[in-house]
Motif scaffolding. Structure first.
Motif, PDB file in Angstrom:
ATOM      1  N   GLY A  87       0.805  -1.214   0.000  1.00  0.00           N
ATOM      2  CA  GLY A  87       0.000   0.000   0.000  1.00  0.00           C
ATOM      3  C   GLY A  87       0.835   1.259   0.000  1.00  0.00           C
ATOM      4  N   ASP A  88       0.186   2.363  -0.357  1.00  0.00           N
ATOM      5  CA  ASP A  88       0.852   3.672  -0.389  1.00  0.00           C
ATOM      6  C   ASP A  88       0.754   4.415   0.932  1.00  0.00           C
ATOM      7  OD1 ASP A  88       1.486   3.240  -3.012  1.00  0.00           O
ATOM      8  OD2 ASP A  88      -0.191   4.390  -3.827  1.00  0.00           O
ATOM      9  N   MET A  89       0.046   3.845   1.906  1.00  0.00           N
ATOM     10  CA  MET A  89      -0.143   4.549   3.172  1.00  0.00           C
ATOM     11  C   MET A  89      -0.268   3.529   4.301  1.00  0.00           C
ATOM     12  SD  MET A  89      -3.210   7.191   4.198  1.00  0.00           S
ATOM     13  CE  MET A  89      -3.391   7.809   5.859  1.00  0.00           C
ATOM     14  N   GLN A  90       0.292   3.862   5.441  1.00  0.00           N
ATOM     15  CA  GLN A  90       0.212   2.972   6.597  1.00  0.00           C
ATOM     16  C   GLN A  90       0.101   3.795   7.871  1.00  0.00           C
ATOM     17  OE1 GLN A  90       3.556   0.327   7.120  1.00  0.00           O
ATOM     18  NE2 GLN A  90       2.530  -0.908   8.661  1.00  0.00           N
ATOM     19  N   LEU A  91      -0.807   3.391   8.753  1.00  0.00           N
ATOM     20  CA  LEU A  91      -0.930   3.945  10.092  1.00  0.00           C
ATOM     21  C   LEU A  91      -0.883   2.781  11.080  1.00  0.00           C
ATOM     22  CD1 LEU A  91      -3.813   6.569   9.656  1.00  0.00           C
ATOM     23  CD2 LEU A  91      -1.367   7.033   9.826  1.00  0.00           C
ATOM     24  N   GLU A  92      -0.151   2.965  12.154  1.00  0.00           N
ATOM     25  CA  GLU A  92      -0.038   1.868  13.115  1.00  0.00           C
ATOM     26  C   GLU A  92       0.297   2.414  14.496  1.00  0.00           C
ATOM     27  OE1 GLU A  92       2.759  -2.062  13.618  1.00  0.00           O
ATOM     28  OE2 GLU A  92       1.952  -1.619  11.625  1.00  0.00           O
ATOM     29  N   ALA A  93      -0.275   1.804  15.519  1.00  0.00           N
ATOM     30  CA  ALA A  93       0.026   2.129  16.912  1.00  0.00           C
ATOM     31  C   ALA A  93       0.173   0.828  17.679  1.00  0.00           C
ATOM     32  CB  ALA A  93      -1.073   2.995  17.520  1.00  0.00           C
ATOM     33  N   ASN A  94       1.167   0.756  18.549  1.00  0.00           N
ATOM     34  CA  ASN A  94       1.447  -0.459  19.312  1.00  0.00           C
ATOM     35  C   ASN A  94       1.692  -0.103  20.767  1.00  0.00           C
ATOM     36  OD1 ASN A  94       3.203  -0.374  16.610  1.00  0.00           O
ATOM     37  ND2 ASN A  94       2.171  -2.332  16.703  1.00  0.00           N
ATOM     38  N   ALA A  95       1.208  -0.956  21.652  1.00  0.00           N
ATOM     39  CA  ALA A  95       1.461  -0.813  23.087  1.00  0.00           C
ATOM     40  C   ALA A  95       1.800  -2.190  23.643  1.00  0.00           C
ATOM     41  CB  ALA A  95       0.246  -0.233  23.803  1.00  0.00           C
ATOM     42  N   GLU A  96       2.808  -2.230  24.496  1.00  0.00           N
ATOM     43  CA  GLU A  96       3.267  -3.533  24.995  1.00  0.00           C
ATOM     44  C   GLU A  96       3.722  -3.391  26.450  1.00  0.00           C
ATOM     45  OE1 GLU A  96       5.484  -6.427  22.392  1.00  0.00           O
ATOM     46  OE2 GLU A  96       7.137  -5.811  23.696  1.00  0.00           O
ATOM     47  N   TYR A  97       3.239  -4.309  27.278  1.00  0.00           N
ATOM     48  CA  TYR A  97       3.691  -4.380  28.671  1.00  0.00           C
ATOM     49  C   TYR A  97       4.608  -5.588  28.789  1.00  0.00           C
ATOM     50  CZ  TYR A  97       3.698  -5.275  33.701  1.00  0.00           C
ATOM     51  OH  TYR A  97       4.090  -5.526  34.990  1.00  0.00           O
ATOM     52  N   ARG A  98       5.874  -5.350  29.128  1.00  0.00           N
ATOM     53  CA  ARG A  98       6.877  -6.409  29.216  1.00  0.00           C
ATOM     54  C   ARG A  98       7.204  -6.680  30.676  1.00  0.00           C
ATOM     55  NH1 ARG A  98      10.654  -3.139  24.880  1.00  0.00           N
ATOM     56  NH2 ARG A  98       9.317  -3.486  23.049  1.00  0.00           N
ATOM     57  N   PHE A  99       7.372  -7.950  31.015  1.00  0.00           N
ATOM     58  CA  PHE A  99       7.712  -8.298  32.394  1.00  0.00           C
ATOM     59  C   PHE A  99       8.526  -9.572  32.419  1.00  0.00           C
ATOM     60  CE2 PHE A  99       3.481  -9.770  31.292  1.00  0.00           C
ATOM     61  CZ  PHE A  99       3.498 -11.112  31.639  1.00  0.00           C
ATOM     62  N   THR A 100       9.302  -9.723  33.476  1.00  0.00           N
ATOM     63  CA  THR A 100      10.167 -10.888  33.659  1.00  0.00           C
ATOM     64  C   THR A 100       9.409 -12.003  34.358  1.00  0.00           C
ATOM     65  OG1 THR A 100      12.121  -9.463  33.796  1.00  0.00           O
ATOM     66  CG2 THR A 100      12.335 -11.701  34.650  1.00  0.00           C
ATOM     67  N   LEU A 101       9.558 -13.205  33.841  1.00  0.00           N
ATOM     68  CA  LEU A 101       8.941 -14.368  34.477  1.00  0.00           C
ATOM     69  C   LEU A 101       9.912 -15.088  35.404  1.00  0.00           C
ATOM     70  CD1 LEU A 101       6.921 -15.923  31.506  1.00  0.00           C
ATOM     71  CD2 LEU A 101       6.036 -14.595  33.422  1.00  0.00           C
ATOM     72  N   ALA A 102      11.097 -15.358  34.906  1.00  0.00           N
ATOM     73  CA  ALA A 102      12.066 -16.108  35.706  1.00  0.00           C
ATOM     74  C   ALA A 102      13.459 -15.899  35.123  1.00  0.00           C
ATOM     75  CB  ALA A 102      11.714 -17.594  35.734  1.00  0.00           C
ATOM     76  N   GLU A 103      14.471 -16.239  35.896  1.00  0.00           N
ATOM     77  CA  GLU A 103      15.852 -16.174  35.451  1.00  0.00           C
ATOM     78  C   GLU A 103      16.522 -17.506  35.743  1.00  0.00           C
ATOM     79  OE1 GLU A 103      18.154 -12.858  36.731  1.00  0.00           O
ATOM     80  OE2 GLU A 103      16.456 -11.459  36.659  1.00  0.00           O
ATOM     81  N   PHE A 104      17.182 -18.053  34.715  1.00  0.00           N
ATOM     82  CA  PHE A 104      17.906 -19.302  34.852  1.00  0.00           C
ATOM     83  C   PHE A 104      19.334 -19.058  34.397  1.00  0.00           C
ATOM     84  CE2 PHE A 104      13.495 -20.303  33.875  1.00  0.00           C
ATOM     85  CZ  PHE A 104      13.153 -21.098  34.955  1.00  0.00           C
ATOM     86  N   SER A 105      20.244 -18.957  35.361  1.00  0.00           N
ATOM     87  CA  SER A 105      21.642 -18.674  35.060  1.00  0.00           C
ATOM     88  C   SER A 105      21.727 -17.394  34.239  1.00  0.00           C
ATOM     89  CB  SER A 105      22.263 -19.859  34.327  1.00  0.00           C
ATOM     90  OG  SER A 105      23.646 -19.644  34.136  1.00  0.00           O
ATOM     91  N   ALA A 106      22.239 -17.486  33.000  1.00  0.00           N
ATOM     92  CA  ALA A 106      22.415 -16.283  32.178  1.00  0.00           C
ATOM     93  C   ALA A 106      21.236 -16.034  31.249  1.00  0.00           C
ATOM     94  CB  ALA A 106      23.690 -16.414  31.350  1.00  0.00           C
ATOM     95  N   VAL A 107      20.161 -16.805  31.393  1.00  0.00           N
ATOM     96  CA  VAL A 107      19.007 -16.670  30.510  1.00  0.00           C
ATOM     97  C   VAL A 107      17.840 -16.078  31.289  1.00  0.00           C
ATOM     98  CG1 VAL A 107      17.392 -17.877  28.993  1.00  0.00           C
ATOM     99  CG2 VAL A 107      19.762 -18.661  29.165  1.00  0.00           C
ATOM    100  N   LYS A 108      17.276 -15.015  30.748  1.00  0.00           N
ATOM    101  CA  LYS A 108      16.087 -14.410  31.337  1.00  0.00           C
ATOM    102  C   LYS A 108      14.874 -14.783  30.502  1.00  0.00           C
ATOM    103  CE  LYS A 108      18.485 -10.357  33.234  1.00  0.00           C
ATOM    104  NZ  LYS A 108      18.556  -8.880  33.219  1.00  0.00           N
ATOM    105  N   VAL A 109      13.855 -15.272  31.167  1.00  0.00           N
ATOM    106  CA  VAL A 109      12.611 -15.625  30.487  1.00  0.00           C
ATOM    107  C   VAL A 109      11.587 -14.540  30.808  1.00  0.00           C
ATOM    108  CG1 VAL A 109      10.806 -17.349  30.188  1.00  0.00           C
ATOM    109  CG2 VAL A 109      13.153 -18.071  30.679  1.00  0.00           C
ATOM    110  N   GLY A 110      11.089 -13.909  29.777  1.00  0.00           N
ATOM    111  CA  GLY A 110      10.120 -12.841  29.961  1.00  0.00           C
ATOM    112  C   GLY A 110       8.884 -13.070  29.130  1.00  0.00           C
ATOM    113  N   SER A 111       7.935 -12.193  29.319  1.00  0.00           N
ATOM    114  CA  SER A 111       6.694 -12.272  28.562  1.00  0.00           C
ATOM    115  C   SER A 111       6.214 -10.856  28.278  1.00  0.00           C
ATOM    116  CB  SER A 111       5.638 -13.065  29.333  1.00  0.00           C
ATOM    117  OG  SER A 111       4.445 -13.202  28.576  1.00  0.00           O
ATOM    118  N   ALA A 112       5.107 -10.766  27.552  1.00  0.00           N
ATOM    119  CA  ALA A 112       4.548  -9.454  27.213  1.00  0.00           C
ATOM    120  C   ALA A 112       3.070  -9.596  26.903  1.00  0.00           C
ATOM    121  CB  ALA A 112       5.287  -8.854  26.025  1.00  0.00           C
TER     122      ALA A 112
END
Length: 807
Positions: A681-706
């Motif tokens: 298309g020749d035109m685009q409108l978009e709006a996004n909202a996201e709430y991010r949070f941490t679920l757990a941490e395992f050693s050097a890996v962080k597991v999150g969600s949104a």
């Protein structure tokens, strides 16, 4: 845009109300759950801490004080809860409750309130501010401090008395930049510290090389000046004292004086004049071959083994047959001129420019004083000159021609980098990429798309311009770059098209303050397209596609500006991006070229906001783009070429739709197509909202969600009888807006992040029932509305695999 988001939120909340009725009690039960591990047996323990602010304090200030005072509980009186899985709290080894510890918490909080200008704060019955609750064999104690902070101390005036005429003049001239607004600014230690830092930075930009915060002091005077008037009547004096006391309670004020600190220490006093002395730039020395383990101080004292290139007040030391970099490269990125007054801003700009060139992995320095001049020695440790890397991508995050929402793509990229071409810190970058897309749908061939591309570019760490076009004062600009890029690619979409392209551009990049600019002039793009049987069949059913899929030449000018700035709070960041492109304005008017060059203008605007918390964040994004084809050639039609048009959907856009599978508007043309359903298309409108949070941490890996909400669509500008409702129309705007909601998992490995998001089409413009809104009662995972027209079933959801955060 704010009203647009409000409409979306209202419609979204109304449609999900019945779902919340079912699940809200369960969510509240889980989120309010606190698990206690290893509580003291048979003894009351601290289960919860609360701070309640009362009195004549505005809402925002109450919230700030409540949050800040939570950090001033005594450790023996604080329940340290840890959030898990984003919904519950865990309290481990809570402290035994003891009333003797209340006084310490009160003392800590009063000290903090004093530092914020609240000198008349009162605690309501702190000794009886706790309650007990028995649960099984636990005795849980909740402590709630009710605090009336009283009136905050207001800075009534500020003056400067630095014992130096020049310093006092600088301070008064720049007083307008102070964060202290007399009669309005609340007193706090942070405000005073910021004012002292501002003063020091101001002086160090004007030659005061040795001056630091330790040389200045702020004096706070809360006395009422009316008491200084002499009176012999003791009763009148008593009345004045009583009135002054009342005024301080009702409207406490203070006078702030910024003064020169007088050191009592004899050593500091002896050198006191040196701190308030102006210094000038002396000689500058470069060591561009400094080893990782070389000691800078030793190099300064032993230069006999070096070869050298002396030019006026600048000297380059090297040991190889040729210098690692030419003298000109270093000199052009040095913002300090001999004889000029020392300016700390220019000093740090020099360091930052050396770091950002890319030829060095570390930059260090030493300074030496000679009377009233400062000599600078820069030690630059070379980075690894050549790097060869291989990268595998499981998903493409941009709307290019490789990935489709119904396909899974893989690409192998080989990248070669040379960070110091021709001993001039010129960086070359060569990338060879090969990618394929697979389809696992029935009746489809396994291999759907093949792409191969080769690109090569040079980055010059300076402006390469004719003399008459060079900027008058390049030292006001940072991160100066000149770029030359070329690329060639081949893309084949099985049975649809083969696209060959050759792109070359010459451009400039620079930064001024906190705005990053980029210009490409010219940008030349050559395309050749072969249409295959399936696409030709689509032309018969969707004629409007024919004008999008044509080939020609783009000779354009591209420009962009990127502004990043912090919010009022340190945890808020903002980003604004503006971009424009124009093709054919001049060359498109020449006879013989009109049928070969695209004529269009295109604009993009994007805003991002990130509000970060300790274990969560809120990310917001708004995007608007529009392109207009002003050419009159019927061959090119009225739309942009498809490789310049906007696309939506995919892992970084409307995540409930596959890439290029949303739009146009509320048109059914693409959704009812039997095979080719990509939309441009020749035109685009978009709006996004996201709430991010941490679920757990395992050693050097962080597991999150949104949890996220996406809203927007893609349109054409001109109506087309072969694709009704595909053009943008304000009267149809509410119906055309698509809304998706969803959640996902993010696996953060520090060096990269893998993301899996699932989006649900809450409002689909081409859904005929319920005005496009999803019916919770009649929810199905698939939509069979248009199967009677020969179209395949459409999903009411999409699962997106992405690398990195979406925005």
């Amino acid at each position: 845009m704010s009203s647009f988001l409000l409409i979306i939120f209202m419609r979204f909340s109304r449609k999900l109300s019945c779902v919340l009725c079912y699940f809200l009690p369960l969510v509240l039960l889980i989120s309010s759950c606190t698990v206690v591990k290893r509580p003291p047996a048979g003894k009351p323990f601290v289960f919860d801490n609360k701070v309640t602010i009362i009195g004549n304090v505005d809402k925002d200030e109450k919230k700030r004080l409540t949050n800040e005072l939570a950090n001033y509980w005594d450790d023996s009186l604080y329940a340290a809860k840890v959030q898990q899985f984003g919904v519950r709290y865990v309290l481990k080894d809570p402290p035994v409750f003891d009333t003797a510890n209340i006084a310490r918490s009160v003392s800590f909080m009063k000290s903090y309130l004093n530092s914020q200008g609240y000198y008349n704060a009162s605690f309501l019955n702190p000794d009886s501010s706790y309650t007990f609750e028995k649960k099984d064999d636990e005795v849980r104690t909740t402590i709630n401090f009710v605090i009336n902070p009283g009136k905050s101390l207001i800075i009534n005036s500020i003056y400067y008395d630095l014992g130096d005429t020049a310093l006092n003049r600088f301070s008064k001239i720049n007083r307008k930049y102070s964060a202290v607004k007399p009669g309005k600014t609340r007193f706090s230690k942070q405000v005073i510290a910021a004012e002292l830092d501002r003063e020091v930075a101001l002086f160090r930009q004007r030659g005061y090389f040795l001056l630091t915060r330790d040389n200045l002091v702020a004096e706070i005077d809360t006395a009422d000046l009316s008491l200084l008037q002499v009176t012999l009547d003791p009763f009148e004096q008593a009345e004045k004292i009583a009135a002054a006391t009342q005024r301080r309670l009702e409207n406490p004020t203070a006078v702030v004086g910024i003064k020169k600190r007088n050191f009592k220490d004899s050593v500091m006093s002896a050198g006191d004049s040196a701190f308030f002395k102006r210094y000038y730039i002396g000689k500058i020395y470069y060591y561009p071959e400094t080893g990782r383990y070389d000691q800078p101080d030793s190099l300064v004292t032993d230069t006999a083994s070096f070869k050298r290139v002396p030019v006026n007040a600048y000297t380059l030391f090297y040991k190889q047959d040729k210098p690692y970099v030419r003298f000109r490269t270093l000199r052009e990125h040095t913002y300090q001129l001999r004889g000029n007054m020392y300016n700390e801003t220019n000093f740090y700009r020099t360091l930052n420019n050396f770091n950002q060139i890319g030829a060095w992995e570390r930059v260090d320095y030493r300074t030496y004083l000679r009377n009233d001049t400062v000599d600078f020695h820069y030690f630059l440790t070379p980075a690894k000159k050549e790097t060869l890397g291989f990268y595998v991508e499981a998903s493409r995050n941009t709307g290019d021609l490789l990935t489709s929402g119904t396909l899974i793509g893989f690409a192998l990229n080989t990248t070669y980098i040379n960070r110091n071409v021709w001993h001039s810190a010129i960086q070359s970058n060569t990338t060879f990429s090969n990618g394929v897309e697979f389809s696992f749908l029935q009746n489809n061939s396994l291999l759907q798309t093949f792409q191969s591309s080769l690109s090569h570019g040079y980055t010059f760490p300076r402006f390469i311009l004719p003399r008459f076009t060079k900027p008058k004062n390049p030292y006001r600009l940072d991160n100066i770059r000149t770029r030359l890029n070329t690329s060639a690619s081949y893309v084949e979409r099985k049975d649809f098209y083969r696209l060959r392209s050759l792109i070359a551009n010459w451009g400039y990049e620079w930064k001024k303050k906190n705005i990053f600019y980029s210009v490409k002039i010219p940008n030349v793009e050559l395309y050749s397209l072969d249409t295959l049987p399936n696409l030709r069949d689509e032309f018969e059913t969707n004629p409007f596609l024919r004008t999008s899929f044509n080939t020609g030449t783009v000779i354009s000018l591209q420009g962009s500006a990127l502004l990043s700035y912090p919010g009022k709070n340190n945890n808020v960041s903002n980003l604004v991006r503006l971009a424009a492109e124009e093709s054919g304005a001049i060359l498109g008017r020449i006879k013989g070229l009109q049928d070969k060059i695209y004529q269009y203008i295109k604009f993009e605007a994007e805003y991002r906001k990130l509000i970060s918390q300790r274990k969560s964040a809120i990310a917001l994004r708004a995007f608007a783009g529009i392109g207009y084809n002003y050419g009159k050639n019927e061959r090119f039609g009225k739309t942009l070429p498809f490789f310049k048009q906007f696309v939506g959907g995919g892992p970084n856009s409307m995540r409930a739709w596959g890439l290029r599978l949303i739009g146009l508007g509320s048109s059914l043309s693409s959704d009812t197509a039997a095979t080719f359903r990509d939309r441009y298309g020749d035109m685009q409108l978009e709006a996004n909202a996201e709430y991010r949070f941490t679920l757990a941490e395992f050693s050097a890996v962080k597991v999150g969600s949104a949890l996220f909400v996406d809203a927007g669509n893609v349109w054409n500008l001109h109506p087309n009888e072969n694709s009704p409702n595909s053009n943008f129309d304000f009267d149809r705007f509410g119906k055309d807006i698509a809304i998706g909601v969803g959640t996902g998992l993010r696996f953060d490995f520090n060096y990269f992040l893998i993301r899996v998001d699932m989006g649900i089409k809450l409002k689909d413009p081409v859904r005929s029932a319920n005005n496009g809104w999803l019916s919770i009662k009649d929810f199905t995972w698939k939509n069979y509305e248009y199967t009677d027209k020969g179209a395949p079933t459409r999903n009411n959801y999409a699962i997106q695999l992405g690398i990195g955060l979406p925005f």
